[in-house]
Design an enzyme around this catalytic site. Structure first.
Site, PDB file in Angstrom:
ATOM      1  N   ASP A  41      83.021  28.806   6.151  1.00 31.98           N
ATOM      2  CA  ASP A  41      82.810  29.033   4.703  1.00 31.98           C
ATOM      3  C   ASP A  41      81.337  28.941   4.325  1.00 31.98           C
ATOM      4  OD1 ASP A  41      82.804  26.203   4.947  1.00 31.98           O
ATOM      5  OD2 ASP A  41      84.029  25.886   3.145  1.00 31.98           O
ATOM      6  N   GLY A 133      91.598  15.226   6.614  1.00 37.13           N
ATOM      7  CA  GLY A 133      91.215  16.642   6.711  1.00 37.13           C
ATOM      8  C   GLY A 133      92.071  17.537   5.834  1.00 37.13           C
ATOM      9  N   SER A 137      89.267  14.996  -1.402  1.00 42.35           N
ATOM     10  CA  SER A 137      88.150  14.991  -2.366  1.00 42.35           C
ATOM     11  C   SER A 137      88.035  16.304  -3.115  1.00 42.35           C
ATOM     12  CB  SER A 137      86.812  14.578  -1.751  1.00 42.35           C
ATOM     13  OG  SER A 137      86.665  15.036  -0.480  1.00 42.35           O
ATOM     14  N   GLU A 169      80.403  17.602  -5.006  1.00 38.72           N
ATOM     15  CA  GLU A 169      80.475  17.099  -3.626  1.00 38.72           C
ATOM     16  C   GLU A 169      79.105  17.236  -2.946  1.00 38.72           C
ATOM     17  OE1 GLU A 169      84.120  17.327  -1.914  1.00 38.72           O
ATOM     18  OE2 GLU A 169      83.400  16.391  -0.080  1.00 38.72           O
ATOM     19  N   ASP A 181      87.619  24.607   0.375  1.00 33.18           N
ATOM     20  CA  ASP A 181      88.639  23.636  -0.032  1.00 33.18           C
ATOM     21  C   ASP A 181      88.883  23.706  -1.532  1.00 33.18           C
ATOM     22  OD1 ASP A 181      88.144  22.968   2.577  1.00 33.18           O
ATOM     23  OD2 ASP A 181      87.140  21.076   2.124  1.00 33.18           O
TER      24      ASP A 181
HETATM   25  C1  GLA Z   1      85.409  20.697   5.338  1.00 41.54           C
HETATM   26  C2  GLA Z   1      84.496  21.312   4.280  1.00 41.54           C
HETATM   27  C3  GLA Z   1      84.801  22.792   4.091  1.00 41.54           C
HETATM   28  C4  GLA Z   1      84.786  23.524   5.431  1.00 41.54           C
HETATM   29  C5  GLA Z   1      85.631  22.782   6.471  1.00 41.54           C
HETATM   30  C6  GLA Z   1      85.497  23.373   7.839  1.00 41.54           C
HETATM   31  O1  GLA Z   1      86.735  20.727   4.907  1.00 41.54           O
HETATM   32  O2  GLA Z   1      84.671  20.638   3.054  1.00 41.54           O
HETATM   33  O3  GLA Z   1      83.885  23.357   3.182  1.00 41.54           O
HETATM   34  O4  GLA Z   1      83.459  23.724   5.871  1.00 41.54           O
HETATM   35  O5  GLA Z   1      85.298  21.421   6.547  1.00 41.54           O
HETATM   36  O6  GLA Z   1      86.043  24.643   7.873  1.00 41.54           O
END
Ligand code: GLA
Length: 392
Positions: A41, A133, A137, A169, A181
């Site tokens: 991203d 993961g 947040s 963030e 995200d």
């Molecule tokens: C975290 C980051 C996202 C992205 C992922 C990896 O979730 O917040 O922006 O970079 O890692 O794909």
């Protein structure tokens, strides 16, 4: 009481306890699981996350009548009832509590866009597991951007909530994350994944074929030092892009990656190789997801995982072992890979529904007995993005 009602009841009770009044409105923003397109991203590439049925709920009401200072007061129920307070008159800067920095950053982001936040009180409760993961947040940031903009009379597009949450963030919580995200939390549709172009923010829903289940396998390993390792990966990608003379690695073709390598160092080359090839896998995966082609999912998700492990170095030996075991059980009946930033957290598997119990059994009989931490598999439903969920 269903899961969401339970969260709303917790948020309302926390609000009453903290402020001695009843909240006026409830908002929700989901966590996400990324199906494919990892660590691309912030390189401007394509990603394919979906929102999950785990979320942050905010109960919101006006400031106490007759209060002299204009401020936003908050209680974080899941942080042992920690309290936060942001003075709306003064300059807004980061504070000591991480969760409160999302609130501070969102208020600053709204102000920067010309939306003055009205004084308010809010209680926050969620069921997105933290450090797994699954973007607890981002769901907090999007829920805050939605709730505070709505309560202040600003009708913003969901993509704007996402950008404000990402800004919080980046600038207040210290993580140089991309936009995936927050966009998933803000813009996803129920029963669909979100195919998102992270450079233009163009997006479209991709249906999840009937008969496919989204399994999230929590490795039990909680992420550590993620922010510094994550920021380091991002810096490495930027250094590789600079070597090739492109603004974003998204603009680098697989051919140029090799042809113009020159003296590029081994590590930076490996990082770039992951990003360039990962982006190329995403549309193929989206088509396979919609068509229910599990053998294609098995192939592209395996390629994604091993590239994350070997070229991007964000996996761990225990995670690789779990991925191999689940892939072995699935064969052509689905794919599995590490999801999210890495260094612990969760695997995602897209599997034919009838395979979910075989995956669960294999984890409990073949992985957990020798593992330092037990893994746990759950089936999630793809949920709609953030919204106002109740008035009164
Ligand atoms: C975290 C980051 C996202 C992205 C992922 C990896 O979730 O917040 O922006 O970079 O890692 O794909």
């Amino acid at each position: 009481m269903d899961r969401r009602e339970h969260l709303m009841a917790r948020a309302a009770a926390g609000y009453r306890e903290a402020f001695g009044a009843a909240p006026a409105r409830f908002y929700a923003a989901p966590g996400r699981v990324n199906l494919i397109g990892e660590h691309v991203d912030y390189n401007g590439g394509l990603v394919l996350p979906c929102a999950i049925d785990r979320e942050t709920v905010i109960a919101l009401g006006p400031a106490e009548e007759g209060t002299a200072d204009a401020c936003v007061e908050a209680v974080a129920i899941d942080m042992a009832g920690a309290r936060g307070r942001v003075d709306l008159a003064g300059p807004i800067t980061p504070g000591a509590q991480e969760w409160e920095n999302h609130l501070r950053g969102v208020i600053a982001g709204l102000a920067e866009r010309g939306h003055a936040v009205e004084p308010a009180r809010l209680a926050i409760a969620g069921d997105v597991p933290m450090g797994a993961g699954l973007s607890s947040s981002a769901s907090l940031g999007v829920a805050l951007a939605l709730a505070l903009s709505d309560a202040s009379g600003a009708a913003l597009a969901p993509a704007t909530w996402a950008q404000i949450a990402q800004g919080a963030e980046n600038d207040f919580a210290g993580c140089a994350c991309g936009i995936m995200d927050q966009m998933a939390s803000a813009c996803a549709s129920a029963g669909h994944a979100l195919l998102l172009d992270c450079a233009s923010l163009e997006h479209r829903p991709v249906p999840i074929a009937p008969g496919l289940a989204i399994m999230v396998i929590d490795t039990g390993i909680r992420r550590q030092l993620t922010t510094s390792a994550f920021n380091q990966r991002r810096a490495e990608c930027e250094a590789a892009a600079a070597h090739y003379g492109v603004a974003l690695l998204r603009d680098l073709s697989p051919e140029r990656l090799v042809a113009d390598r020159g003296a590029l160092d081994e590590v930076l080359f490996a990082r770039a190789r992951h990003v360039v090839h990962e982006i190329a896998r995403v549309e193929r995966a989206a088509d396979a997801l919609a068509a229910g082609k599990t053998a294609v999912l098995a192939e592209v998700m395996a390629a994604s995982h091993w590239s994350l492990s070997e070229d991007f170095a964000v996996s761990l030996p225990a995670i690789d072992a779990l991925v191999s075991l689940v892939a072995d059980v699935l064969g052509d009946a689905g794919g599995v890979r590490l999801t999210g930033a890495g260094f612990g957290g969760c695997l995602v598997a897209l599997v034919a529904e009838e395979m979910t119990s075989a995956v669960r059994d294999a984890i409990s009989t073949r992985y957990n007995p020798g593992a330092a931490l037990p893994a746990r598999a759950e089936v999630f439903a793809a949920q709609a993005g953030a919204g106002l969920i109740r008035i009164g």
